[in-house]
Scaffold this active site. Structure first.
Site, short mmCIF file in Angstrom:
data_model
loop_
_atom_site.label_atom_id
_atom_site.label_comp_id
_atom_site.label_asym_id
_atom_site.label_seq_id
_atom_site.Cartn_x
_atom_site.Cartn_y
_atom_site.Cartn_z
N ASP A 1 46.75 51.65 44.62
CA ASP A 1 47.00 51.33 43.22
C ASP A 1 48.52 51.36 42.99
O ASP A 1 49.12 52.45 42.98
CB ASP A 1 46.29 52.36 42.34
CG ASP A 1 46.29 51.93 40.89
OD1 ASP A 1 47.35 51.47 40.42
OD2 ASP A 1 45.25 52.04 40.24
N ASN B 1 42.03 36.00 42.79
CA ASN B 1 41.47 35.86 41.44
C ASN B 1 42.20 34.72 40.72
O ASN B 1 43.08 34.07 41.30
CB ASN B 1 41.59 37.18 40.68
CG ASN B 1 43.03 37.63 40.62
OD1 ASN B 1 43.88 36.99 40.00
ND2 ASN B 1 43.34 38.74 41.30
N VAL C 1 50.56 50.45 40.31
CA VAL C 1 51.06 51.01 39.05
C VAL C 1 50.74 52.51 38.97
O VAL C 1 51.55 53.31 38.49
CB VAL C 1 50.53 50.22 37.82
CG1 VAL C 1 49.07 50.48 37.55
CG2 VAL C 1 51.35 50.51 36.59
N ASP D 1 41.81 44.46 44.15
CA ASP D 1 41.47 45.87 44.37
C ASP D 1 41.10 46.14 45.82
O ASP D 1 41.29 47.24 46.32
CB ASP D 1 40.30 46.27 43.45
CG ASP D 1 40.75 46.37 42.00
OD1 ASP D 1 41.90 46.80 41.78
OD2 ASP D 1 39.98 45.99 41.10
O1 PMT Z 1 48.32 35.36 35.10
P1 PMT Z 1 47.64 34.77 33.89
O2 PMT Z 1 46.75 33.60 34.23
O3 PMT Z 1 48.63 34.45 32.79
O4 PMT Z 1 46.63 35.88 33.31
C1 PMT Z 1 47.13 37.07 32.77
C2 PMT Z 1 46.29 38.28 33.18
C3 PMT Z 1 44.88 38.13 32.63
C4 PMT Z 1 46.22 38.39 34.71
C5 PMT Z 1 47.01 39.54 32.59
O5 PMT Z 1 47.06 39.44 31.21
C6 PMT Z 1 46.30 40.83 32.99
O6 PMT Z 1 45.35 41.27 32.38
N1 PMT Z 1 46.81 41.47 34.07
C7 PMT Z 1 46.18 42.68 34.68
C8 PMT Z 1 45.05 42.23 35.59
C9 PMT Z 1 44.41 43.39 36.30
O7 PMT Z 1 44.45 43.44 37.50
O8 PMT Z 1 43.88 44.31 35.53
P2 PMT Z 1 43.16 45.64 36.09
O9 PMT Z 1 42.48 46.15 34.89
O10 PMT Z 1 42.34 45.33 37.29
O11 PMT Z 1 44.35 46.57 36.54
C10 PMT Z 1 44.94 47.56 35.70
C11 PMT Z 1 46.42 47.69 36.01
O12 PMT Z 1 46.58 48.19 37.34
C12 PMT Z 1 47.22 46.43 35.96
O13 PMT Z 1 48.46 46.75 35.39
C13 PMT Z 1 47.39 46.02 37.42
O14 PMT Z 1 48.60 45.32 37.62
C14 PMT Z 1 47.42 47.38 38.10
N2 PMT Z 1 46.92 47.41 39.48
C15 PMT Z 1 45.63 47.11 39.78
C16 PMT Z 1 45.20 47.24 41.07
C17 PMT Z 1 46.08 47.69 42.09
N3 PMT Z 1 45.69 47.82 43.35
N4 PMT Z 1 47.34 47.99 41.76
C18 PMT Z 1 47.78 47.87 40.49
O15 PMT Z 1 48.95 48.14 40.21
#
Ligand code: PMT
Length: 419
Positions: A314, A215, A316, A284
């Site tokens: 996942d 991404n 986190v 993901d």
């Molecule tokens: O890196 P930049 O260009 O500065 O951009 C910043 C950002 C947009 C990436 C950042 O601000 C941001 O939003 N990061 C989270 C991106 C994300 O994956 O969001 P999500 O909604 O898909 O995931 C939710 C949470 O679960 C996040 O804390 C992620 O780190 C975590 N996750 C997701 C999938 C996975 N398999 N394991 C995880 O731990």
């Protein structure tokens, strides 16, 4: 997990005075900073001694000011390297055009410039000079160079100058400088003794040696968070996906590529973390199969290729649902109903707080200089309007530190009650 250590020493500010007329205001500056709880050591350049009386500075600071590297008695009491280590912050005020140029060039030809090079503490400069000198491209170049080195530039203010001209170049008022430096130092220490683990950047899920799913995360927001935590006194470990960013000073950086490797690195370090901030945009899904050789085209026009994907663990979520666990802060990148999805995600993943950004807006979020976020936690929501990612990170660290301290206090009270 260690509780937040209390750090009782006063804020220590090394005030470096340059040789400009505004130096006459520095006794007030010393008084203003002391009245806000700071301990001050003063170093003057040779020229500054012509503008301000050292006896006045000694009276208000309670210490003998220093101006030379060659004072054997002063060096015996506290050598120039010790002086640089002693400081929680170095403030240079007034910073003349000549002094800015020497600082930008990294010279170490007197006590003040030597101490500045020898310190790891944050450095602030309050420029003061004639308007035309301030606006000269050479001075502006030097100021940009200092900013790029992480120096914070306070002012200058606009107005009538000692030389009778009008325009930018006046040193900010002593109270304004004192407010800015002391407020920054207070923020600086909110995570003293706390260990913070941060993930940043994207992950890459390879299909064959040259193709992967990923991404647009640049890592900037996560790196800024890690730096803000470090500046707040934390010991920081940063697990970074593949990004084009230099390693931040004073932070342990672990580079990984895939979600599986990120999970393994987090698992290794989370046991010693007090706070875990998951900024990484972890993929993901990953291809179910990795082909050791580059996949060939079928050769038939319009043919289809199907890639089967399986879900990554996942990271986190697995940390937040285990015990013992650190204080867990996640991020949510959403393109619609950002707040509603963010609230739901925080509860589903059992996170203490979540930072929501609306990544449908190209000006913020992925791979942009700025961000705008809402921090959601048990007790409420804090919206931060669009600003540079470093500023967002500083504000988030203040909020996270306060939430973490409140949780530590609640745990402490509960333990006492159960005894
Ligand atoms: O890196 P930049 O260009 O500065 O951009 C910043 C950002 C947009 C990436 C950042 O601000 C941001 O939003 N990061 C989270 C991106 C994300 O994956 O969001 P999500 O909604 O898909 O995931 C939710 C949470 O679960 C996040 O804390 C992620 O780190 C975590 N996750 C997701 C999938 C996975 N398999 N394991 C995880 O731990």
């Amino acid at each position: 997990m260690s509780a937040m250590q209390s750090d009782t020493h006063l804020m220590r500010i090394l005030l470096g005075i340059g040789g400009g007329i505004a130096a006459y205001k520095t006794p007030s500056l010393v008084r203003d900073m002391r009245s806000r709880g700071a301990e001050i050591a003063v170093v003057l350049t040779e020229n500054a001694r012509r503008f301000v009386a050292e006896t006045a500075l000694q009276a208000v600071s309670g210490r003998k000011p220093r101006s030379t590297l060659w004072d054997a008695d002063a060096e015996a009491a506290m050598g120039h390297i010790e002086l640089a280590r002693w400081a929680d912050a170095v403030l240079i005020a007034p910073a003349t055009a000549n002094l800015l140029a020497r600082l930008a060039a990294g010279l170490a030809d007197d006590l003040l410039t030597t101490a500045r090079l020898a310190t790891t503490a944050p450095v602030y400069v309050a420029p003061a000079m004639n308007t035309r000198m301030w606006l000269h491209p050479a001075t502006q170049r030097n100021v940009e160079c200092l900013r790029a080195d992480g120096v914070t530039v306070l002012g200058p203010a606009d107005g009538e100058q000692a030389c009778g001209e009008f325009g930018p170049g006046r040193m900010l008022a002593p109270e304004q400088i004192a407010d800015a430096v002391v407020a920054a130092l207070r923020t600086q220490r909110v995570l003293a003794g706390v260990r913070v683990l941060v993930t940043a950047g994207p992950t890459r899920e390879f299909l064959d040696p040259v193709r992967f799913i990923s991404n647009r995360s640049s890592g900037r927001q996560g790196f800024a968070l890690a730096e803000a935590a470090r500046d707040a006194g934390a010991q920081v470990t940063l697990v970074a996906g593949p990004v084009q960013l230099p390693a931040p000073a004073g932070i342990d950086r672990i580079d990984v590529v895939s979600a599986e490797k990120m999970k393994a690195a987090v698992a290794t370090h989370v046991h010693t973390a007090d706070i875990f901030v998951s900024v990484a945009a972890v993929a993901d899904y990953r291809p179910t199969e990795f082909y050791a050789q580059k996949l060939k085209k079928s050769g038939r026009n319009g043919s289809e290729m199907h890639v089967l994907l399986e879900e990554n663990d996942d990271i986190v979520g697995s940390i937040a649902t285990a015990e013992p666990r650190p204080f867990v802060v996640g991020f949510a990148a959403e393109t619609q109903n950002a707040l509603a999805y963010g609230r739901e995600k925080r509860l589903r993943k059992n996170m203490d707080a979540i930072v929501v950004n609306d990544v449908s807006d190209q000006a913020i979020g992925f791979d942009s200089a700025d961000n705008a976020v809402t921090l959601i936690h048990d007790g409420g929501e804090v919206a931060l309007q669009k600003m540079p990612k470093a500023a967002i990170a500083r504000r988030l660290i203040e909020e996270i530190a306060a939430l973490y301290a409140a949780r530590a206090a609640r745990k402490h009270t509960a333990r006492k009650r159960d005894r």
